[in-house]
Design a protein around this motif. Structure first.
Motif, PDB file in Angstrom:
ATOM      1  N   VAL A 141      -6.765 -13.085   7.637  1.00 43.07           N
ATOM      2  CA  VAL A 141      -6.823 -13.452   9.060  1.00 43.07           C
ATOM      3  C   VAL A 141      -7.649 -14.502   9.230  1.00 43.07           C
ATOM      4  N   TYR A 142      -8.879 -14.540   8.395  1.00 37.16           N
ATOM      5  CA  TYR A 142     -10.017 -15.484   8.841  1.00 37.16           C
ATOM      6  C   TYR A 142     -10.905 -15.957   7.776  1.00 37.16           C
ATOM      7  N   MET A 143     -12.005 -16.815   7.780  1.00 36.47           N
ATOM      8  CA  MET A 143     -12.644 -17.155   6.823  1.00 36.47           C
ATOM      9  C   MET A 143     -14.340 -17.400   7.370  1.00 36.47           C
ATOM     10  N   THR A 144     -15.042 -17.139   7.036  1.00 38.73           N
ATOM     11  CA  THR A 144     -16.455 -17.658   7.317  1.00 38.73           C
ATOM     12  C   THR A 144     -17.140 -18.383   6.030  1.00 38.73           C
ATOM     13  N   PHE A 145     -18.058 -19.065   6.298  1.00 42.16           N
ATOM     14  CA  PHE A 145     -18.835 -19.692   5.376  1.00 42.16           C
ATOM     15  C   PHE A 145     -20.429 -19.608   5.338  1.00 42.16           C
TER      16      PHE A 145
END
Length: 137
Positions: free
Chosen positions: A83-87
């Motif tokens: 669903v999503y990505m973070t960095f």
């Protein structure tokens, strides 16, 4: 106030609501996105993290990007959909997969990233700006 961007996984166990407009929207042709999507690219919209409300139980998978920094992909423990990505290097942004939007027609790609890794069998809009890697800055 603009209508929030809403979406989530296929089974509905993960949901998000995002206030504000995307900071950047792109098709990414890097090998990581190709493998994860099972296609020639992944399509993403990146927002300011401050506008994001996220509910549900996501499982996280860390990987090292080409730049040597960690990116974390969040996917549903029930249906398995990413669903999503973070960095780690950019904690103030939150990136969603365009196909996870309740209204995917709201997605407006601005660029193609990692175009140097694109495949002839996966043509993308020739009018989009193309970067061989990630755009500068």
């Amino acid at each position: 106030m603009e209508k929030p961007y809403t979406g989530g996984c296929a089974c509905g166990a993960i949901r998000y609501s995002i206030e504000g407009e995307p900071l950047f929207s792109n098709h990414c042709q890097c090998r990581d996105c190709q493998r994860e999507s099972g296609s020639g690219h992944g399509s993403y919209a990146t927002f300011a993290r401050a506008g994001v409300t996220l509910t549900g139980d996501a499982r996280h998978w860390d990987m090292v990007a080409d730049n040597g920094k960690v990116k974390t992909r969040g996917f549903c423990t029930q249906c398995g959909v990413a669903v999503y990505m973070t960095f780690a290097a950019q904690p103030d942004v939150f990136t969603i997969r365009a196909a996870s939007l309740d209204e995917p027609a709201r997605y407006r790609p601005q660029a193609v990233t990692f175009a140097a890794r694109g495949h002839e069998w996966d043509p993308l809009d020739p009018g989009l700006v193309k970067f061989d890697g990630m755009p500068p800055g």
